[in-house]
Design an enzyme around this catalytic site. Structure first.
Site, short mmCIF file in Angstrom:
data_model
loop_
_atom_site.label_atom_id
_atom_site.label_comp_id
_atom_site.label_asym_id
_atom_site.label_seq_id
_atom_site.Cartn_x
_atom_site.Cartn_y
_atom_site.Cartn_z
N ARG A 133 0.82 -1.23 0.00
CA ARG A 133 0.00 0.00 0.00
C ARG A 133 0.85 1.27 0.00
O ARG A 133 0.40 2.33 0.42
CB ARG A 133 -0.98 0.01 1.16
CG ARG A 133 -1.92 -1.15 1.12
CD ARG A 133 -3.22 -0.88 1.85
NE ARG A 133 -4.14 -1.98 1.62
CZ ARG A 133 -4.15 -3.10 2.33
NH1 ARG A 133 -3.32 -3.24 3.35
NH2 ARG A 133 -4.98 -4.06 2.05
N LYS A 155 4.56 11.63 -11.24
CA LYS A 155 3.73 10.84 -12.15
C LYS A 155 4.40 9.49 -12.35
O LYS A 155 5.57 9.44 -12.77
CB LYS A 155 3.57 11.55 -13.50
CG LYS A 155 2.56 12.68 -13.48
CD LYS A 155 2.28 13.19 -14.87
CE LYS A 155 1.27 14.32 -14.84
NZ LYS A 155 1.07 14.92 -16.20
N GLU A 197 12.63 18.79 -24.23
CA GLU A 197 11.88 19.09 -23.00
C GLU A 197 12.53 20.25 -22.24
O GLU A 197 11.84 20.99 -21.54
CB GLU A 197 11.78 17.85 -22.10
CG GLU A 197 11.03 16.68 -22.73
CD GLU A 197 9.50 16.76 -22.60
OE1 GLU A 197 8.98 17.78 -22.10
OE2 GLU A 197 8.84 15.80 -23.03
N LYS A 239 9.87 23.14 -13.10
CA LYS A 239 8.92 22.05 -12.88
C LYS A 239 8.51 21.96 -11.41
O LYS A 239 7.33 21.74 -11.10
CB LYS A 239 9.50 20.71 -13.36
CG LYS A 239 8.52 19.58 -13.13
CD LYS A 239 8.52 18.50 -14.15
CE LYS A 239 7.35 17.55 -13.89
NZ LYS A 239 7.38 16.36 -14.71
N GLU A 249 -2.47 18.20 -11.58
CA GLU A 249 -2.81 18.71 -12.91
C GLU A 249 -4.28 19.12 -13.03
O GLU A 249 -4.98 18.74 -13.96
CB GLU A 249 -2.45 17.67 -13.98
CG GLU A 249 -2.26 18.32 -15.35
CD GLU A 249 -1.69 17.36 -16.39
OE1 GLU A 249 -0.63 16.78 -16.14
OE2 GLU A 249 -2.33 17.22 -17.43
N ARG A 253 -0.39 22.84 -14.16
CA ARG A 253 0.54 21.75 -14.54
C ARG A 253 0.36 21.36 -16.00
O ARG A 253 1.29 20.86 -16.64
CB ARG A 253 0.37 20.54 -13.62
CG ARG A 253 1.41 19.46 -13.89
CD ARG A 253 1.53 18.44 -12.78
NE ARG A 253 2.54 17.44 -13.13
CZ ARG A 253 3.05 16.56 -12.29
NH1 ARG A 253 2.68 16.55 -11.03
NH2 ARG A 253 3.97 15.69 -12.70
N ASN A 257 2.42 20.23 -20.72
CA ASN A 257 2.04 19.45 -21.90
C ASN A 257 2.21 20.26 -23.19
O ASN A 257 1.71 19.86 -24.24
CB ASN A 257 0.60 18.96 -21.78
CG ASN A 257 0.42 18.06 -20.57
OD1 ASN A 257 1.34 17.31 -20.22
ND2 ASN A 257 -0.72 18.13 -19.93
N HIS A 260 2.62 18.68 -26.57
CA HIS A 260 2.34 17.26 -26.39
C HIS A 260 1.06 16.78 -27.06
O HIS A 260 0.91 15.59 -27.31
CB HIS A 260 2.31 16.92 -24.89
CG HIS A 260 3.68 16.85 -24.28
ND1 HIS A 260 4.56 17.91 -24.28
CD2 HIS A 260 4.35 15.83 -23.66
CE1 HIS A 260 5.68 17.55 -23.67
NE2 HIS A 260 5.58 16.29 -23.29
N HIS A 264 1.66 13.51 -29.10
CA HIS A 264 1.03 12.21 -28.84
C HIS A 264 0.39 11.66 -30.11
O HIS A 264 0.47 10.46 -30.39
CB HIS A 264 0.00 12.31 -27.71
CG HIS A 264 0.66 12.43 -26.36
ND1 HIS A 264 0.06 13.04 -25.29
CD2 HIS A 264 1.87 12.02 -25.92
CE1 HIS A 264 0.88 13.00 -24.25
NE2 HIS A 264 1.99 12.39 -24.61
N HIS A 278 9.97 10.19 -28.17
CA HIS A 278 9.02 11.11 -27.53
C HIS A 278 9.49 12.57 -27.62
O HIS A 278 8.74 13.45 -28.02
CB HIS A 278 8.80 10.70 -26.07
CG HIS A 278 7.95 11.68 -25.32
ND1 HIS A 278 6.61 11.87 -25.58
CD2 HIS A 278 8.27 12.58 -24.35
CE1 HIS A 278 6.13 12.81 -24.79
NE2 HIS A 278 7.12 13.27 -24.03
N1 GLY Z 1 5.53 15.39 -17.89
C1 GLY Z 1 4.50 16.28 -17.53
C2 GLY Z 1 4.21 16.30 -16.07
O1 GLY Z 1 4.94 15.76 -15.27
O2 GLY Z 1 3.21 16.84 -15.69
#
Ligand code: GLY
Length: 382
Positions: A133, A155, A197, A239, A249, A253, A257, A260, A264, A278
């Site tokens: 957990r 993430k 990036e 970041k 997000e 946040r 993107n 992106h 994508h 990517h």
């Molecule tokens: N890679 C985008 C984020 O971490 O929100």
């Protein structure tokens, strides 16, 4: 040590902080940090034991140095080495990893250490989030993309048959240790992809940083450690501020993107393979986002030209030539369909991060589909 050597050693900078209250953490950025990782991690450990998760490419290069630093710090350790590559971010490998970790008699106080690029960080972070957990984990990113993006912000996840990163959770690491020396063994194409990036941070919120990259980007790519440290630091600082303001997000946040939505769609079209990495897709996506903003009247065409020129000058793709082998029929339509299937679509409207100028981007949730089709058709016409 002669005086010349003393001059060339710059004092280590203090770590950056991701300010998330009692889940906040430091980001250490510098040279030679892998050899110091045991000392940096030790205060965070509830038990003097951890398990390193790495892959078959990174393990032979960097596991011995990390293990020596753990021995020096009096930390017991085991390692799990997984196959390298995107296919490792799967249910199958998640299951195998969890079973192997449990067989090592993992306890609540055992820390997982992700040593590798985004695949290892995302997978090991996810395993840490669900095992018992939730146990603690540490990110030691070894690619530029992971150092400036995926290792920071919590993430984690794996891919499913329906798409990339669709199964996962937010689980913040306890510390991030970004040793820029590990970039020395990175393939130049991967390094460039990560650089896209880095450029993103300049484009969404920091025009002076973009100008700095125009001057220093080539040195960074050629191996200049100080340029690398500065670029990783500025990127992680940006970041960290965004994640601290909007961890899950719900708003700001989404600026991360930038580029992106196009990226994508291009990755789906090219099968997420070697044909388009990517970061390469993000480079093309950022150029198309500028084109879209110009078309919609948000941004001056001169900025779009400047961005394209910089990305091109460092060898990143900025057009759709890589799609030449793909049947052109209905291509803009197909790319729009990929965007509509993306998890970021809300109420069927296309969401884009668009620039007003270099260094100033905003979230636009109502971009007309015909404008997107128009930009793609223009980009595909010879
Ligand atoms: N890679 C985008 C984020 O971490 O929100």
């Amino acid at each position: 040590m002669n005086p010349q050597d003393a001059l060339s050693i710059l004092p280590a900078q203090p770590p950056l902080r991701v300010d998330l209250g009692d889940r906040g953490y430091d980001i250490h950025i510098g040279e030679g940090l892998l050899a110091d990782a045991g000392r940096l991690m030790r205060p965070l450990l509830r038990q003097r034991r951890l398990v390193v998760v790495t892959d078959a490419n990174i393990g032979p290069l960097y596991l011995p140095t990390l293990e020596t630093s753990l021995d020096d710090a009096g930390i017991a350790h085991a390692a799990v080495v997984l196959p390298a590559g995107e296919q490792t971010k799967s249910f199958r490998h998640l299951e195998g990893l969890c079973e192997r970790l449990l067989a090592l008699r993992l306890e609540r106080g055992t820390v997982l250490v992700a040593l590798g690029g985004g695949v290892i960080g995302d997978l090991a972070g996810f395993a840490a989030g669900i095992l018992l957990r939730g146990i603690d984990f540490v990110q030691i990113p070894t690619t530029l993309l992971a150092q400036v993006d995926s290792a920071v912000g919590g993430k984690t996840g794996i891919n499913s048959r329906s798409g990339k990163n669709l199964v996962g959770l937010f689980h913040q690491p306890r510390v991030v240790i970004a040793d820029v020396d590990t970039l020395d063994t990175l393939d130049i194409r991967q390094l460039r992809a990560g650089y896209a990036e880095v450029v993103k941070y300049g484009l969404i919120g920091d025009a002076p940083f973009f100008a700095w990259l125009e001057t220093n980007g080539p040195a960074l790519l050629a191996g200049d450690a100080q340029a690398r440290i500065e670029a990783v630091r500025v990127s992680c600082r940006a970041k960290a501020a965004i994640v601290a303001a909007d961890e899950r997000e719900a708003g700001v946040r989404a600026l991360l993107n930038f580029g992106h939505t196009f990226a994508h769609a291009l990755e789906v079209e090219t099968g997420y393979g070697d044909r388009l990495l990517h970061g390469e897709a993000v480079a093309v996506g950022m150029v198309l986002a500028f084109d879209l903003a110009v078309r919609l009247g948000h941004c001056d065409g001169k900025d779009a030209v400047r961005v394209r020129r910089h990305l091109e000058s460092v060898g990143l793709p900025t057009d759709l030539r890589f799609l030449a082998a793909t049947p052109a029929e209905r291509l803009p339509e197909r790319l729009v369909e990929h965007m509509q299937a993306d998890k970021k679509v809300v109420d069927g409207r296309l969401t884009f991060i668009l620039p007003r100028r270099i260094g100033d981007a905003f979230i636009d949730r109502s971009v007309p589909v015909h404008a997107v089709r128009g930009v793609l058709a223009d980009a595909l016409s010879p």
